[in-house]
Design a protein around this motif. Sequence first.
Motif, short mmCIF file in Angstrom:
data_model
loop_
_atom_site.label_atom_id
_atom_site.label_comp_id
_atom_site.label_asym_id
_atom_site.label_seq_id
_atom_site.Cartn_x
_atom_site.Cartn_y
_atom_site.Cartn_z
N UNK B 15 0.81 -1.22 0.00
CA UNK B 15 0.00 0.00 0.00
C UNK B 15 0.84 1.27 0.00
N UNK B 16 1.77 1.37 0.93
CA UNK B 16 2.48 2.65 1.09
C UNK B 16 3.45 2.96 -0.07
N UNK B 17 4.24 1.98 -0.55
CA UNK B 17 5.06 2.32 -1.73
C UNK B 17 4.19 2.75 -2.92
N UNK B 18 3.04 2.11 -3.06
CA UNK B 18 2.14 2.45 -4.15
C UNK B 18 1.60 3.87 -3.98
N UNK B 19 1.14 4.19 -2.78
CA UNK B 19 0.66 5.55 -2.52
C UNK B 19 1.77 6.57 -2.71
N UNK B 20 2.96 6.22 -2.26
CA UNK B 20 4.12 7.11 -2.43
C UNK B 20 4.41 7.34 -3.91
N UNK B 40 -1.89 -8.08 -7.32
CA UNK B 40 -2.00 -7.60 -5.95
C UNK B 40 -1.92 -6.07 -5.90
N UNK B 41 -0.99 -5.52 -6.65
CA UNK B 41 -0.80 -4.07 -6.67
C UNK B 41 -2.02 -3.37 -7.24
N UNK B 42 -2.55 -3.92 -8.33
CA UNK B 42 -3.75 -3.31 -8.96
C UNK B 42 -4.94 -3.38 -8.02
N UNK B 43 -5.08 -4.53 -7.36
CA UNK B 43 -6.19 -4.69 -6.42
C UNK B 43 -6.06 -3.67 -5.28
N UNK B 58 5.47 -3.71 -13.37
CA UNK B 58 6.24 -4.82 -13.94
C UNK B 58 6.04 -5.99 -12.98
N UNK B 59 5.46 -7.05 -13.51
CA UNK B 59 5.03 -8.15 -12.66
C UNK B 59 6.23 -8.95 -12.12
N UNK B 60 6.35 -8.98 -10.82
CA UNK B 60 7.41 -9.76 -10.14
C UNK B 60 6.89 -10.09 -8.75
N UNK B 61 6.05 -11.11 -8.65
CA UNK B 61 5.30 -11.36 -7.42
C UNK B 61 6.15 -11.81 -6.24
#
Lengths: 339, 339
Positions: B15-20, B40-43, B58-61
């Motif tokens: 969540x936080x890296x994405x919001x950042x 996961x990131x998109x969700x 870039x998908x790297x789960x």
Amino acid sequence: MRIIIDGMGGDLAPLEPLRGAAEAVRELGVEMIVTGGEAKLRACAGENGIPLDGITFVDAPRVIPMEAEPTSLLKEYSDCSMAVGMKMAADGEGDAFVSAGSTGALLVGATFLVKRIKGVKRPAIGTMIPAQGGRFYLLCDAGANHDCRPEMLTQFAVMGSAYYEKIIGTERPRVGLINIGAEETKGTELQVAALPLLKNLPGIHFIGNVEARDLPLGGCDVAVCDGFIGNIVLKLTEGMGKFIGGAVKEVLMQNLKTKLGALLIASEFGAFKKTLDYKETGGAPILGVTRPVIKAHGSSDARAFKNAIRQAKSCVERDVSGAIEAGVARQKAAARENV
Amino acid sequence: MRIIIDGMGGDLAPLEPLRGAAEAVRELGVEMIVTGGEAKLRACAGENGIPLDGITFVDAPRVIPMEAEPTSLLKEYSDCSMAVGMKMAADGEGDAFVSAGSTGALLVGATFLVKRIKGVKRPAIGTMIPAQGGRFYLLCDAGANHDCRPEMLTQFAVMGSAYYEKIIGTERPRVGLINIGAEETKGTELQVAALPLLKNLPGIHFIGNVEARDLPLGGCDVAVCDGFIGNIVLKLTEGMGKFIGGAVKEVLMQNLKTKLGALLIASEFGAFKKTLDYKETGGAPILGVTRPVIKAHGSSDARAFKNAIRQAKSCVERDVSGAIEAGVARQKAAARENV
């Protein structure tokens, strides 16, 4: 009890050690022996109205300069106020010795005049540092031995633990090894080699590695390290206190509103600041020598000297040297059994 | 400019890296590439209403665990979000890389995937630490290399100096060697051997030894040390801030009078506290690699990530890597001339 003080040691000598000695006589009920230039000391007492009851002077006018080679205490300066005081302590003419003079010279004198306790490899400096919740931790070695072998760290643990238990009254104080992580593989060769030795110390409550972050947060009671790390921890603690203290003061003086706020918190804030004040906590003991030797801060005033004398008195009353001797002997015996 | 961020790194990922990242797109005008589990990131973005303009996934789960052996980044975890991001930075598919994941793994990736600048022996971690008067000093090495040779310290000086000059804008920043006294004979073998080398560094404003006490008081701009000492300084600074901050808070909450005082100083005090907040200063650069790699604090929130991205952007714009390369080349040339 008779405590010897170096009347010429420190930035504010001879006035402040003399005032400290007079206050100690009055408040702590000890006799004081003051070494130094007797004529100078008596004149200073006269000019400042310092009462001399309970104070004996021992004339030793020479002073070892701060920048002198520490070992010169045993040669060129063997008649200086510090050397004379330590020889008297060694000979039993006083029960403990306090000085705000050169740390290096004091270490040399503690080691070669007062002499090491049987089995002690290297005396170490212990320093009580304030931590969260009104606690203190003992930093050991706080600067005596820069290059250490692992076995030296185990003795710092034994000596520091004995001191902490006797002076603070905590049974089985938590001893930690200052390191860069909790895992056993962390650190330089020194920490990696010292860890298993510390774990196997008889009678010591060793809790493993402790990170520097946890020191002011109360992570251990006795923090063991070499004297280089110890100096860094001690000095950075001082510097951070000064930096944050100064910044808070600046905040409080910013405008009328904050100045009013400052008035409202003044007494409570003062009480907290007092807990951080080295002048309250006394001096740093040199651990591992036959009689208590206390290094007072170089800029000690009378109150700081009085508290260093109080600390020397506690060391004598609670027989810290005896406790260290017993701890070192126990360690030796266990090492022999394990061979 | 395209900044790559490890979407799975840190305690508060994704969540936080994405919001950042989203805030960085909006406020800093950069494009962001986020590595991690794309679904996961998109969700996560959907659930939290995070706008995805300017963000590429870039998908790297897979995620490298904090406790994994750092070198496993190159083997078992070579497809994890951190490794994939660093490979993209190395290939020029992004200009810089930010992660709040394991420091050890990030160092391995910086060294072997992003790769060292020509002539750099060992990359180092630089950390900006607040000091008196609103200044900062760069601690280098803040924890990458525990056992150092003297030559390594000279490179830390060169790299740290280049970074400080480019990022803070101070010409000829004052470089100090962390030591236990000002005299040239002070310290362990490492400091004694490093001092003359540091003095002879071309283009570096070396001011000699600096004591730990003077670090928070602004004694130097770039503080050079091995990573063991660096870790101690960094962590103790954090711990002291937490200890004193907590104690001041306790003082302010003590009674009605102090609570009123607290209200009056709240905004000014808050401004000072902000200067100490790592979330404001961004992350720690890994110095000596071909593209900027920024280690964000493990508990970074969106604001901390945004500031780490801002810092990455500054490193790219001001060509910190180029300045380090030039500094290291100058050092090499001078060393050749002196032979």
